[in-house]
Design a protein around this motif. Structure first.
Motif, PDB file in Angstrom:
ATOM      1  N   VAL A   1     -16.129   7.270   2.677  1.00 11.26           N
ATOM      2  CA  VAL A   1     -14.782   6.746   2.482  1.00 11.26           C
ATOM      3  C   VAL A   1     -14.828   5.229   2.404  1.00 11.26           C
ATOM      4  O   VAL A   1     -15.549   4.576   3.166  1.00 11.26           O
TER       5      VAL A   1
ATOM      6  N   VAL B   1     -16.041   4.080  -5.751  1.00 10.85           N
ATOM      7  CA  VAL B   1     -15.862   5.505  -6.000  1.00 10.85           C
ATOM      8  C   VAL B   1     -16.426   5.863  -7.374  1.00 10.85           C
ATOM      9  O   VAL B   1     -17.071   6.906  -7.549  1.00 10.85           O
TER      10      VAL B   1
ATOM     11  N   ASP C   1     -16.661   8.375  -1.942  1.00  7.76           N
ATOM     12  CA  ASP C   1     -16.009   9.562  -2.503  1.00  7.76           C
ATOM     13  C   ASP C   1     -14.493   9.430  -2.540  1.00  7.76           C
ATOM     14  O   ASP C   1     -13.839  10.023  -3.397  1.00  7.76           O
ATOM     15  N   LEU C   2     -13.934   8.663  -1.610  1.00  9.03           N
ATOM     16  CA  LEU C   2     -12.493   8.683  -1.365  1.00  9.03           C
ATOM     17  C   LEU C   2     -11.991   7.292  -1.006  1.00  9.03           C
ATOM     18  O   LEU C   2     -12.617   6.597  -0.188  1.00  9.03           O
TER      19      LEU C   2
ATOM     20  N   TYR D   1     -10.157   9.199  -5.899  1.00 13.43           N
ATOM     21  CA  TYR D   1     -11.170  10.095  -5.359  1.00 13.43           C
ATOM     22  C   TYR D   1     -12.032  10.718  -6.448  1.00 13.43           C
ATOM     23  O   TYR D   1     -11.683  10.701  -7.628  1.00 13.43           O
TER      24      TYR D   1
ATOM     25  N   ILE E   1     -12.990  16.901  -3.976  1.00 11.45           N
ATOM     26  CA  ILE E   1     -12.459  16.689  -2.633  1.00 11.45           C
ATOM     27  C   ILE E   1     -11.190  17.530  -2.461  1.00 11.45           C
ATOM     28  O   ILE E   1     -10.323  17.563  -3.339  1.00 11.45           O
TER      29      ILE E   1
END
Length: 265
Positions: A164, A199, A205-206, A256, A260
Motif C-alpha cells: 500500500v 501502483v 498495489d493500492l 489500484y 484487489i
C-alpha cells in the motif's frame, strides 16, 4: 488529436519545466507565497506553468487548457482538454523532500487518456506512449531526444499481502482506518502523483485517497496508471473517477491494481 505529437510535446515540456524547477530547488533561498485557498506557491510553480502553458497553446491551439496556476482556465467548459499541474507536491518541494512532479495530461470525454509524470529530483519519468501504453524512461532526460524506455505494468496483487502507498503530507486517521481493512504486507509513503506511478509499476498495489484533490493533481497519474492496466474509482461507490467535474474538484478515490477485493469505506 495527433497522439505522437502530443507524447513528444508533453515529454519535452515536462523536462524543460523540470530544469527550471530544479534551478530554484537548488538555490540557497526559496520565496514562498500563499494563495487564496491557503495553499503555497513558489517561483518554480509560476515559471513551470508559464513554460508549459505557452508550449501547449502553441502546439495545440484548438484544445482547451486547464492549469492550476491560472484561475481563468478553471472556467473552461470542454469535453476534451489538456490539464496541467506544473509543480505537484509544492509542500514536498518547499521542504526539499524531492517527491514533487510535473503533471501534464489530456482528458477526452471525462477520461484521462494520455499523461506524463516527471519527478526531476527523483530522476524518474513516466508517460503514456502514442498508443496509450505506459512506460518509464531512463537516462539523462534530454528534452529533444527520448532515452530508453521500459513498459510498465501493474502487479498481480495478493489480497493477503498487499503493498500500500499513501500520501506523505496528507495522511490522516481516516486513511489509516481504511487501510486497516486490508491485509497489508508493507506500506510506503510518497508525495504528489508519484503514488499513482508506484501502483503503475507494480511497486505498490493500492493507493486510497481520503482527502481533497483537484483534477490537475490526479489526471496525469491516472492516465499513466490506466495505461499500465490499473484503475481509479470513486471511494463512495467504486464507479470510475470522471473528469471535467464542477470546479475540477475530485471526490475521495481509490487507485489500484485489478484483482484487489475493494473494501467499502
Amino acid at each position: 488529436m495527433n497522439y505522437e505529437t502530443l507524447t513528444r510535446e508533453m515529454r519535452r515540456l515536462a523536462i524543460e519545466a523540470g530544469v527550471k524547477i530544479m534551478e530554484i530547488y537548488d538555490a540557497d533561498q526559496m520565496d514562498v507565497e500563499v494563495k487564496a485557498d491557503d495553499s503555497p506557491v513558489t517561483a518554480a510553480d509560476k515559471a513551470a506553468d508559464e513554460l508549459i502553458s505557452d508550449g501547449l497553446r502553441a502546439a495545440f491551439p484548438d484544445v482547451a487548457l486547464v492549469t492550476e496556476e491560472q484561475a481563468a482556465s478553471h472556467r473552461v467548459d470542454a469535453t476534451t482538454f489538456l490539464i496541467v499541474d506544473p509543480l505537484d507536491g509544492t509542500k514536498e518541494f518547499i521542504n526539499r523532500r524531492g517527491d514533487f512532479t510535473v503533471n501534464i495530461a489530456l482528458v477526452e470525454d471525462g477520461c484521462p487518456v494520455r499523461g506524463v509524470v516527471y519527478a526531476p529530483a527523483k530522476k524518474r519519468m513516466f508517460y503514456t506512449d502514442s498508443v496509450g501504453k505506459s512506460v518509464e524512461e531512463t537516462g539523462e532526460f534530454d528534452p529533444e531526444t527520448p532515452g530508453e524506455t521500459r513498459p510498465i505494468r501493474v502487479s498481480t496483487p495478493n489480497n493477503s499481502a498487499l503493498m500500500v502507498v499513501a500520501s506523505k503530507s496528507h495522511r490522516d486517521q481516516a486513511t489509516d482506518d481504511y487501510i486497516a481493512k486490508y491485509e497489508v504486507k508493507d506500506m510506503t509513503s510518497a508525495g504528489s502523483s508519484l503514488k499513482f506511478c508506484l501502483v503503475a509499476t507494480g511497486e505498490a498495489d493500492l493507493y486510497p485517497r481520503l482527502g481533497r484533490t483537484m483534477e490537475w493533481d490526479t489526471a496525469a497519474g491516472h492516465a499513466v496508471l490506466a495505461g499500465a492496466g490499473g484503475r481509479v474509482v470513486r471511494f463512495d461507490d467504486h464507479t470510475p473517477l470522471a473528469y471535467g467535474k464542477l470546479n475540477y474538484a475530485n471526490p475521495f478515490f481509490i487507485a489500484y491494481a485489478p484483482g484487489i477485493t475493494l473494501k467499502d469505506g
